[in-house]
Design a protein around this motif. Sequence first.
Motif, short mmCIF file in Angstrom:
data_model
loop_
_atom_site.label_atom_id
_atom_site.label_comp_id
_atom_site.label_asym_id
_atom_site.label_seq_id
_atom_site.Cartn_x
_atom_site.Cartn_y
_atom_site.Cartn_z
N ALA A 35 0.82 -1.21 0.00
CA ALA A 35 0.00 0.00 0.00
C ALA A 35 0.85 1.26 0.00
O ALA A 35 0.41 2.33 -0.46
N GLY A 36 2.09 1.17 0.52
CA GLY A 36 2.96 2.33 0.57
C GLY A 36 3.67 2.62 -0.74
O GLY A 36 4.35 3.64 -0.87
N ILE A 37 3.54 1.73 -1.72
CA ILE A 37 4.23 1.88 -3.01
C ILE A 37 3.23 2.36 -4.06
O ILE A 37 2.23 1.71 -4.35
N ARG A 38 3.52 3.52 -4.65
CA ARG A 38 2.63 4.10 -5.66
C ARG A 38 2.93 3.58 -7.05
O ARG A 38 2.06 3.53 -7.92
N LEU A 39 4.19 3.22 -7.30
CA LEU A 39 4.61 2.80 -8.63
C LEU A 39 5.61 1.67 -8.52
O LEU A 39 6.58 1.76 -7.75
N ASP A 40 5.38 0.61 -9.26
CA ASP A 40 6.31 -0.52 -9.33
C ASP A 40 6.43 -0.93 -10.79
O ASP A 40 5.54 -1.59 -11.34
N THR A 41 7.50 -0.50 -11.45
CA THR A 41 7.64 -0.73 -12.89
C THR A 41 7.87 -2.20 -13.23
O THR A 41 7.74 -2.59 -14.39
N SER A 42 8.20 -3.02 -12.24
CA SER A 42 8.42 -4.44 -12.50
C SER A 42 7.11 -5.22 -12.57
O SER A 42 7.07 -6.32 -13.11
N GLY A 43 6.04 -4.67 -11.98
CA GLY A 43 4.76 -5.37 -11.95
C GLY A 43 4.70 -6.49 -10.93
O GLY A 43 3.72 -7.25 -10.87
N ILE A 87 12.07 0.68 -10.92
CA ILE A 87 11.74 1.85 -10.11
C ILE A 87 10.57 1.48 -9.21
O ILE A 87 9.53 1.02 -9.69
N MET A 88 10.77 1.65 -7.93
CA MET A 88 9.69 1.43 -6.97
C MET A 88 9.53 2.74 -6.20
O MET A 88 10.37 3.10 -5.38
N GLU A 89 8.48 3.45 -6.51
CA GLU A 89 8.26 4.77 -5.93
C GLU A 89 7.26 4.68 -4.79
O GLU A 89 6.15 4.18 -4.97
N GLY A 90 7.66 5.18 -3.63
CA GLY A 90 6.77 5.12 -2.48
C GLY A 90 7.57 5.16 -1.19
O GLY A 90 8.76 5.48 -1.18
N ARG A 91 6.90 4.81 -0.09
CA ARG A 91 7.51 4.89 1.23
C ARG A 91 7.64 3.52 1.87
O ARG A 91 6.72 2.70 1.78
N LEU A 92 8.78 3.29 2.49
CA LEU A 92 9.02 2.04 3.20
C LEU A 92 8.12 1.98 4.43
O LEU A 92 8.22 2.82 5.32
N SER A 93 7.22 1.00 4.47
CA SER A 93 6.26 0.89 5.58
C SER A 93 6.95 0.37 6.84
O SER A 93 7.67 -0.63 6.79
N SER A 108 17.18 -3.35 -2.24
CA SER A 108 18.27 -2.51 -2.73
C SER A 108 17.99 -1.96 -4.11
O SER A 108 17.27 -2.57 -4.92
N GLY A 109 18.53 -0.77 -4.39
CA GLY A 109 18.53 -0.20 -5.73
C GLY A 109 17.16 0.11 -6.29
O GLY A 109 16.97 0.06 -7.51
N LEU A 110 16.21 0.47 -5.44
CA LEU A 110 14.86 0.80 -5.91
C LEU A 110 14.71 2.29 -6.23
O LEU A 110 13.64 2.75 -6.59
N ILE A 111 15.77 3.05 -6.05
CA ILE A 111 15.95 4.43 -6.49
C ILE A 111 15.01 5.42 -5.81
O ILE A 111 15.45 6.36 -5.17
N ARG A 112 13.70 5.23 -5.93
CA ARG A 112 12.76 6.22 -5.42
C ARG A 112 12.05 5.77 -4.14
O ARG A 112 11.03 6.33 -3.76
#
Length: 595
Positions: A35-43, A87-93, A108-112
Motif C-alpha cells: 500500500a505504501g508503493i505508488r509505482l512498481d515498474t516491474s509489476g 523503479i519502486m516509488e513510495g515509502r518504506l512501511s 536494494s537499488g529501488l531508487i525512489r
Amino acid sequence: MKSHLLLWLLLILALGIVGEACNPNDLKALTDFKAGIRLDTSGRLAKWLGRGCCNWEGISCDNTTGRVTEINLPGLITRNDAPLQIIMEGRLSPSITHLTSLQVIDLSGLIRLIGNIPTSIGFHLPELRKLWLFGNNLTGSLPESIGKLSKLEELFLNQNRFSGYLPLSLGSLKCLTRLHLHSNRFSGSIPDSITNLTNLVSLNLQENCLSGHIPVRIGDLQALEELDFSSNFLNGKIPVSVTNLTAISIIYLNTNNLAGDIPFPASSDQMPSLGFLSLHDNHLTGTIPETFGYLTSLQRVSLSNNRLEGTLPSSLGNLSSLSEMYLSDNQLSGQIPRSIGQLSQLLVLSISHNMIQSPLSSEISSLQNLQILDLSFNQLNLSSIPNWLVGLQSLDGIHLAGCGIQGEIPELLGSTHSSLLELDLSANQLMGTIPEWLGSLTQLYLLNLSRNSLVSNIPITITDIQSLGVLDLHSNKLRGPINQVFEGWSLTYVDLSDNTFSVGIEQIGKGTQHEIRYLNLSHNNLKGRLPSSVGQLEGLQSLDLSCNEIGSDLPDSMATLSSLERLKLQKNRFTGEIPNGFLKLKKADRIGFVG
C-alpha cells in the motif's frame, strides 16, 4: 473414473489450503508494504493477490511454520538475459518489522524508495541475517536498536541520504562480516565500539561527513580484508594498531585530513597479505622507511599528495608483486634507488612533483613491462631524453615535463614508440620545429609540448593522429595558420595560446570539430572575422580568444553554445552590439568582453 476425480479434487483442495497458508500478521505487514508503493515498474507487487503470500514473487517462507523469512525485491533484475533497472516509488512501511521471522531483506537499488529505518527494527526482527537497503532514497538516522540484531551478518545501507551519528550499539553486532555505510551523510566520530566487530571482513564508511580520529583499537579487527574511510573529515595520525590487521588486503584512507607519520610495519609478520595501500590526498609526514620492503604482497601503492620527505628506500626492490606506484606531489629527495630495476611487474611509476635528483638510475631500463613513466617536475636536469628510455617498448605514457631537457625532440622517440598514448615534454628547453614524424604516432591521445621554445608552423602531418584528444602547445614561438587544428579530429582540449599564430580563425567550428570542450587561442596575432560556424561547437565549455586582432561583429550563432561556462573576448577589435542571444548563456559564469 470417480476415484480419479475425487483424487484430483482432493489435490486441488490441498493446494488451495497451502496457497492460503499465510500468517495473518505477515499478510498484513506485506499488504501495508504494498500500500505504501505508488509505482512498481516491474509489476511484481501487482501480482500480490489473495491470501497466499508465500507464493508471491519475491517472498520466501519457512516450509514448516509458514512464516515469511525473506523479502527479495531488488531494483536491478535480469529479464531475457538483460539487466533491467526497476523503479519502486513510495515509502518504506514500518509494518515490515511485523514480519518477525525475517532473515533476509533485499530492497536494494529501488531508487525512489523513501522513508526511514523503523526505530524498533532491532526489537522485532531477531532472526535477521542480511539487511540490504542500499541505492535508495532513504533518510533519517540509524536507530540505536540496530544493535539488537544479534544474528546480523551483512548491513548494506550505502548510497542513501541517512544522517546523524553512528550509534554505539553497532559494536554489539558480533556476527557482522560486512558493514557498508558509504555515500550517506553520517556525521560525528566513528564509535570506538566498532572495533568489537571482530568478524568484520569489509568495512566501508567513505563519502560521509565523519570527523575525529580513527579508533585506536582498529587493529583488533583481525579478520578485516578491506577498509575504506576515504572522503570524510577525519584527522590525526593513523593508529599504530592498523599494522595488526594481518588479514587485510586493501586499505583506502585517501582524501581525508589524516596527519602525522605512517606506521609502516616494523616486522615481516605485520600485514603480510596487504595488496592495495591508498593513502593519497592527506597531510601525512615523515619518511618511507626501509621496513616498507616488508609489504611483499603489495600490488598497488598510492601515497601521492602528502608531505612525505627523505629518500626512497632501497628495500623497494623487495616488492616483487608491485604493479603500480604513485608517489607524486610530496617532498621526496635523493636519487631513485637502483633496486627499482627489480620490480619486474611494474606497470606504472609516478614520482612527479618531488625533489628527486640526478643521475637517473639506468636500472629503470630493466622494467620491460612499464607502461606509464611520470618523472615530471623533479630536479633531474636530464639535458636529453635518456637512451635507455627509448628501449622500453611497452611504454604507453611518457611524462618528462620540467626535467631540463634541451635541444630538438629526438626522432628515435617516434620510430620506437608508435603505440604511444601520452607524450608530455612541457616546461623544458626544447628548440627547433615540431617534427613531422609526430604524425606516425597514430594512437597518441595527449600531446603536450607547451612552455618550450619551439618555432615555425604546426606540421600538416599532425592531422594523421586521428585519435588525438588533447593538444597543448601554448607558450612557444609557433606561427603561421591554425587551419589544420580544425580538420577532422576528435580533439576535446586545445590550447595554442601565447604564440604568434595569425591565420585560420575562420575555420573554427568547421569540419568535424564538434567534440571540443576547451579552446584557448588567446595572446596570438589572429586576424579576421569570427565565423558563424563557431555555433557548431555544441559541447564547448570554455572559449578564450582574448588578446588578438579579431574584428567585425560577434556572430549570433554563439548564443547557441548552451554548454559554455567561460568566454573571454577582450582586447580584440570587435564592433557592433553584443547580440541579445548572449542572455541565453545561462551556464556562463565568467564572460569577458573588455579589459
